[in-house]
Design a protein around this motif. Structure first.
Motif, PDB file in Angstrom:
ATOM      1  N   ALA A   1      19.563  13.585 -45.243  1.00 38.02           N
ATOM      2  CA  ALA A   1      19.081  14.378 -46.377  1.00 38.02           C
ATOM      3  C   ALA A   1      17.989  15.351 -45.934  1.00 38.02           C
TER       4      ALA A   1
ATOM      5  N   ILE B   1      19.490  18.299 -44.241  1.00 44.40           N
ATOM      6  CA  ILE B   1      20.135  19.223 -45.174  1.00 44.40           C
ATOM      7  C   ILE B   1      19.087  19.974 -45.981  1.00 44.40           C
TER       8      ILE B   1
ATOM      9  N   ILE C   1      24.504  15.072 -52.107  1.00 45.65           N
ATOM     10  CA  ILE C   1      25.121  14.802 -50.798  1.00 45.65           C
ATOM     11  C   ILE C   1      26.226  13.764 -50.960  1.00 45.65           C
TER      12      ILE C   1
ATOM     13  N   SER D   1      30.052  14.781 -50.241  1.00 44.92           N
ATOM     14  CA  SER D   1      30.700  14.129 -49.106  1.00 44.92           C
ATOM     15  C   SER D   1      31.806  13.206 -49.610  1.00 44.92           C
TER      16      SER D   1
ATOM     17  N   PRO E   1      22.935   9.550 -47.142  1.00 44.44           N
ATOM     18  CA  PRO E   1      21.884  10.556 -46.973  1.00 44.44           C
ATOM     19  C   PRO E   1      20.627  10.011 -46.316  1.00 44.44           C
TER      20      PRO E   1
ATOM     21  N   VAL F   1      28.827  19.267 -44.627  1.00 43.11           N
ATOM     22  CA  VAL F   1      28.285  19.004 -45.965  1.00 43.11           C
ATOM     23  C   VAL F   1      27.121  19.942 -46.253  1.00 43.11           C
ATOM     24  N   ARG F   2      26.325  20.205 -45.232  1.00 40.35           N
ATOM     25  CA  ARG F   2      25.210  21.128 -45.410  1.00 40.35           C
ATOM     26  C   ARG F   2      25.711  22.498 -45.866  1.00 40.35           C
TER      27      ARG F   2
ATOM     28  N   ILE G   1      26.937  22.254 -49.523  1.00 41.71           N
ATOM     29  CA  ILE G   1      25.861  22.173 -50.513  1.00 41.71           C
ATOM     30  C   ILE G   1      25.222  23.535 -50.716  1.00 41.71           C
TER      31      ILE G   1
END
Lengths: 511, 368
Positions: free
Chosen positions: A99, A102, A121, A125, A134, A152-153, A156
């Motif tokens: 987390a 990100i 997240i 995901s 996370p 995922v980053r 988001i």
């Protein structure tokens, strides 16, 4: 169907001192399209990606994003516009959690509410089948999981174009399958994907369209699903280069190298220790070691070369115990090594090719009474250049001035000309152009046919299946059993690469 | 806008032009400094650079100062090529002087051709011993050699001071901290009669030639180069870094030790506390100014020798402080390091980068 254009590049030119990396490139990517960018190393793929992601500015040409001309002056601007990028070498902090990593890329107000971010997240995901916790620290994640964090980053940040630079080179076959499922799902939801690779089969199974680059120019566009891999390879390398090696069956002889219960504690900060490695190498065979990078390949190579000493176990070459021998002594016994890093280990960048011959071939009567015999050094070096088709100005060229493929041919030639009894080659064709890769494969097979034992450490499974008579995999410093290539399925090897051979080895040992 | 940009290929022209450029800048700065101090700059620079070498005696004095610089620099070249950053030539030098003196004092009553070689070998061994301490600390305990050699320099100086105030002190020397004058048999013969120039310069030139042969022809020189340029390639090739580190240190200790021994058996003829005006440190500048090359260090040692004599000349003739030598040496090194940047980099004049238009984004929203 005419999908809306997401990205259009027109006549992109980028020049570096002494090299026109991009020479008038056009590229279009539609919404929801998975578009492959193909080409050999040095074809200009990386430069083009950097242009799109705002890392460098093109000298000429324009970029049209969702129908509007734009100037991307920084990666931050690219992210703002909705372009996300997953680099080959991840840009994650090992000491931070998923987390936190990100959050670093998000605007301050979004990053502040940690609980909401964790929630997002998990949500993102989960939706794309990339389970992530996370709160876990990145240092505890596998390579595949780290890649998920990167993806995922991007998601988001609400990227609508995802650039993936050789994303599968660090994954096991199973992980690749999972990644592709995710990418297809993203595509169906309208996210465009620019997929950079040189693995043609993957491109054929995944991508809708492909643009092939050669020497900074577009050499062709195609629908990869509709043409053969050989056709695409032809576009990549041009007409005058062979694209594959014919490998004859191996005639194996007696056991040459015997490694028993080999163990090495890693000296490097993020290195992998070897544990209980057992295998035998016979004369006249090529044995392949697969595995995702960082699972002990480097340590195995160094333990065999003598750069590090084994902490446990035995290494015997034709009955001679090698554990305590230095690299020079092992070389005298007929051990040759082709390390992964060509510049900075296999060769000294600033020295000439002739001087680099001296690095490992001093035993070939190139030194007498402590003095260098320059005449012999030069003729040895010229012989390597001639026999292995190294393209260079001459033996006085510095190692750094050669392309990766040519330098690799030189290094392999340098070792091969010393008639080694055993050759250990690590990633010999990594980042090498197709023509050189074929030449390197041929050199390895020729050496094998002369009766040498070859250990081939590689991440390229096609290469392993093509050349090797037996294959195993390293995972976290442990070696799977070696199976005959003909009897080994790619799924089985994939499981071994992920570490699934504990019981198999137990039965192997018991037997 | 000025941009410092990495060259695609290192400039070999700049590699050799840089020392010359550094010298020119040093002279120019010296000019300004003389002006600022209210002295005549032309006269000052003439006294510093020209007057000392305008006659045979002066040239002989230059050779006298060159000898220890050249010897120390030859040894340091071997170290620095292998990236062994030995700053301890001063300490090796002092220990060489001390070791040679201790033996020379023991052999006061002896005569014979063998006395001088024994004294010189004692100096060499003492220098090697001092270097060996730093070598051992580096290879076995991974101590940074820059720190250990600097500290060993101070220890060597204090040992020397202890010796001249104690065991080696001349009992009839009216309490001065110095040894007896050595016997004739322990003194180096003169090279040019009537001057103070002695055999030490020949040792220095021989050392420089040996360094040239070492790196141009020998396999161990090649190995030292590889270790210096690329540690991982050296490990891969099996060139033992430990062995080569020891070799470099011992050569460095031997030559600097010989320099120290030549100094006490040459112009001084006894052990005194001020045996070195900082030859071991100045030799570091010599090595870098001379591009770690035999011919280069010969030229550079002549130049740096001149800064010692020129400094003395300025003290006498223009009443300037002793620090002027150190000042010029420092300026030279400073400018050299600066100019060396242009071996790898070049300056590009570039128009300010066009400010990328941000207009594009609002335009997008407009149409949307």
């Amino acid at each position: 169907m005419t999908a809306a254009l997401r990205l259009k590049l027109e006549n992109i030119v980028k020049e570096y001192p002494g090299c026109r990396a991009n020479d008038g490139i056009d590229l279009t990517v539609g919404a929801g399209e998975i578009h492959a960018l193909l080409g050999e190393n040095g074809a200009g793929k990386s430069t083009l990606m950097k242009v799109i992601y705002g890392v460098v500015q093109p000298d000429e040409g324009r970029m049209i994003w969702n129908g509007h001309p734009v100037t991307v002056d920084s990666p931050a601007r690219a992210r703002e516009m909705g372009i996300g990028m997953v680099f080959q070498h991840f840009s994650l902090f090992e000491t931070l959690t998923v987390a936190e990593n990100i959050a670093l890329g998000l605007p301050a107000d979004e990053a502040r509410d940690r609980r909401k971010l964790d929630q997002r997240i998990r949500e993102v995901s989960g939706r794309y089948g990339m389970a992530l916790d996370p709160r876990r620290y990145v240092s505890t994640l596998s390579v595949g999981e780290r890649q998920r964090v990167e993806i995922v980053r991007c998601l988001i940040q609400e990227s609508t174009l995802l650039i993936l630079d050789e994303p599968t080179s660090v994954l096991t076959p199973q992980e690749v399958t999972a990644l592709f499922a995710t990418l297809r799902q993203l595509s169906s939801e309208g996210c465009s994907i620019l997929f950079i690779s040189h693995k043609l089969e993957e491109v054929r199974s995944l991508c809708h369209n492909a643009t092939v680059l050669r020497q900074g120019k577009v050499s062709g566009d195609c629908r990869p699903g509709e043409v053969s891999a050989a056709d695409i390879a032809r576009l990549m390398v041009g007409d005058d280069t062979p694209i594959s090696t014919q490998v004859s069956a191996a005639q194996t002889g007696d056991v040459l190298l015997d490694v028993r219960n080999l163990g090495c504690k890693s000296r490097a900060p993020f290195g992998t220790s070897l544990t209980d490695v057992n295998f035998q190498l016979r004369q006249g065979e090529i044995v392949g070691i697969a595995g995702v990078a960082g699972n002990g390949q480097d340590e195995l190579l160094k333990a065999l070369s003598g750069e590090i000493r084994a902490d446990w176990g035995e290494i015997e070459l034709d009955g001679v115990r090698m554990n305590a021998l230095s690299p020079g002594q092992r070389r005298k016994l007929g051990v040759a090594i082709v390390p992964e890093e060509r510049l900075g280990r296999g060769a000294v960048p600033g020295m000439s090719l002739a001087e680099n011959a001296l690095l490992t071939a001093s035993g070939q009567d190139l030194v007498g009474r402590g003095m260098i015999r320059f005449g012999r050094v030069r003729s040895f070096s010229r012989e390597v250049i001639r026999r292995f088709g190294v393209r260079c100005i001459g033996e006085d060229s510095t190692a750094a001035s050669l392309s990766g493929g040519n330098l690799q041919k030189y290094i392999i030639g340098r070792e091969a000309l010393q008639n080694p009894r055993m050759l250990v080659a690590s990633h010999p064709t990594w980042g090498v152009d197709v023509g050189s890769a074929v030449a390197i494969h041929e050199a390895l097979v020729a050496l094998r046919d002369e009766g040498a034992s070859i250990l081939l450490v590689s991440e390229d499974l096609d290469e392993l299946f093509q050349l090797c008579s037996r294959i195993g995999a390293l995972c976290q410093g442990r070696l799977s059993p070696l199976a005959r290539t003909a009897e080994l399925s790619i799924e089985q090897l994939g499981e071994w690469m992920a570490g699934g051979f504990g019981s198999a080895e137990a039965t192997h040992a018991a037997a | 806008m000025l941009l410092l940009e990495r060259r695609p290929v290192d400039s070999s022209l700049m590699r050799w032009a840089s020392p010359v450029l550094a010298l020119v800048l040093t002279v120019m700065t010296g000019f300004v400094l003389f002006l600022a101090m209210g002295k005549d700059p032309v006269e000052g620079l003439t006294f510093f650079f020209i007057t000392p070498i305008s006659d045979l005696i002066g040239l002989a004095e230059l050779g006298l100062k060159m000898a220890p610089l050249l010897l120390c620099a030859a040894g340091l070249t071997v170290c620095y090529r292998a990236k062994v950053w030995n700053i301890g030539a001063e300490g090796h030098f002092l220990m060489g002087a001390l070791g040679a003196s201790a033996v020379a004092v023991q052999l006061m009553d002896m005569s014979g051709f063998w006395v001088l070689p024994v004294v010189l070998v004692a100096g060499i061994l003492a220098g090697m011993l001092w270097a060996a301490i730093a070598a051992g600390l580096k290879t076995h305990l991974h101590c940074n050699e820059i720190l250990t050699t600097i500290m060993l320099n101070y220890i060597a100086l204090n040992l020397l001071l202890y010796a001249v105030h104690g065991p080696l002190k001349d009992p009839y020397g009216f309490g001065f901290p110095q040894s007896v004058m050595f016997a004739e048999s322990a003194l180096l013969p003169d090279l040019i009669p009537g001057t103070r120039l002695h055999l030490g310069l020949a040792f220095g030139l021989l050392a420089a030639v040996s360094v040239w042969v070492l790196f141009a022809r020998s396999f161990i020189g090649f190995q030292l180069n590889v270790v210096g340029q690329d540690q991982r390639a050296a490990a891969f090739a099996g060139f033992g870094a430990r062995r080569l580190t020891w070799f470099a240190f011992l050569v460095g200790g031997a030559t600097a030790g010989l320099a120290g021994a030549s100094e006490v058996t040459g112009p001084i003829g006894q052990l005194v506390p001020q045996v070195s005006p900082g030859y071991g440190y100045t030799a570091i500048i010599v090595v870098f100014l001379g591009r770690m090359h035999a011919l280069g260090i010969i030229a550079a040692s002549a130049l740096l020798a001149l800064t010692f004599i020129g400094g003395e000349m300025l003290q006498i003739a223009m009443n300037m402080p002793k620090a002027v030598t150190g000042l010029f040496q420092g300026l030279l090194l400073f400018y050299l390091l600066t100019c060396d940047a242009f071996i790898h980099y070049r300056v590009r004049l570039r128009a300010p980068v066009r400010k990328p238009t941000r207009v594009a984004a609002p335009a997008a929203t407009q149409e949307a």
